[in-house]
Enzyme design. Sequence first.
Site, PDB file in Angstrom:
ATOM      1  N   SER A  14      81.267   3.624  50.441  1.00  0.00           N
ATOM      2  CA  SER A  14      81.159   3.796  51.978  1.00  0.00           C
ATOM      3  C   SER A  14      79.853   4.200  51.885  1.00  0.00           C
ATOM      4  CB  SER A  14      81.923   5.702  52.005  1.00  0.00           C
ATOM      5  OG  SER A  14      81.539   6.082  51.489  1.00  0.00           O
ATOM      6  N   TYR A 159      70.397  12.094  33.375  1.00  0.00           N
ATOM      7  CA  TYR A 159      70.908  11.704  34.516  1.00  0.00           C
ATOM      8  C   TYR A 159      70.904   9.546  33.752  1.00  0.00           C
ATOM      9  CZ  TYR A 159      71.058   7.593  38.008  1.00  0.00           C
ATOM     10  OH  TYR A 159      71.555   6.494  38.896  1.00  0.00           O
ATOM     11  N   LYS A 163      73.295   6.653  31.804  1.00  0.00           N
ATOM     12  CA  LYS A 163      73.518   5.768  32.479  1.00  0.00           C
ATOM     13  C   LYS A 163      73.088   4.854  30.842  1.00  0.00           C
ATOM     14  CE  LYS A 163      74.303   5.872  36.774  1.00  0.00           C
ATOM     15  NZ  LYS A 163      75.219   5.185  37.101  1.00  0.00           N
ATOM     16  N   ILE A 192      65.332   2.434  45.323  1.00  0.00           N
ATOM     17  CA  ILE A 192      65.812   1.944  46.211  1.00  0.00           C
ATOM     18  C   ILE A 192      65.989   2.886  47.412  1.00  0.00           C
ATOM     19  CG2 ILE A 192      67.718   0.775  47.251  1.00  0.00           C
ATOM     20  CD1 ILE A 192      66.704  -1.200  44.667  1.00  0.00           C
TER      21      ILE A 192
END
Length: 254
Positions: A14, A159, A163, A192
């Site tokens: 979303s 994190y 990953k 990003i």
Amino acid sequence: MTAKNKTALVTGGSRGLGRNMTISLAKKGIDVVITYQSNQQKAEEVVAEIQALGQKATAFQLDAANIQLFDEFYTMLGEYLKEQTGISKFDFLINNAGTALYAPFAETTENQFDDAMNIHYKGVFFFTQKALPFLNDGGRIINISSGLTRFSFPGSSAYGSMKGAVEVLTKYLAKELGTRHIAVNVVAPGAIETDFGGGRIRDDKERNANVASYTALGRVGLPDDIGGVVSFLCTEDAGWINGQRIEVSGGMVL
């Protein structure tokens, strides 16, 4: 494999990178199902945008960290797909949903660790496992990882390592699902400009400039840099790519 009459499932579709992936998939003629955590309005906006491109789309609310919800989710998904296509199966699974965790190793709490583990690794593991009966042979699985598995910055130990686990899992999935001709790959974005982590890369000009300074192409990444790579991996042209980690970072920390 052609895109016509194919369906992709994108978790966390979303906003941010997930939204960009869904739009890119739709532009290739792929129908899309997205999940969202809490913002129904944003999810409905994405669905409307996909439908405006001429593709079928719907959104389901899902906490991608809560494994107990997965069976019910796939039951609902199967019913939706059967209604739309006549069969309860889809073609492409993109494991994108995730949350940020920035904490020094010495200060990371067990609760922070468990929350991150549930969405970034345990959730991905079992969400994919439960997808297998619904995933067409010849389909694709794309796991979203991070540049932080190759280079390290303080504050991302939990994190980044989770990953990393997803990247190892990807190779096992590629091997074990090969008999079904399901290709499994990793897309690992660099930094990003999105609202991820409270928009810390997008909104902090000093941090943004710092990232750009050690990126070979001289800027921070944008969502448009990622979605096209994910959608490419769902095309016939990418059919022989399997078990690979594709970093999309503009050349960070080379």
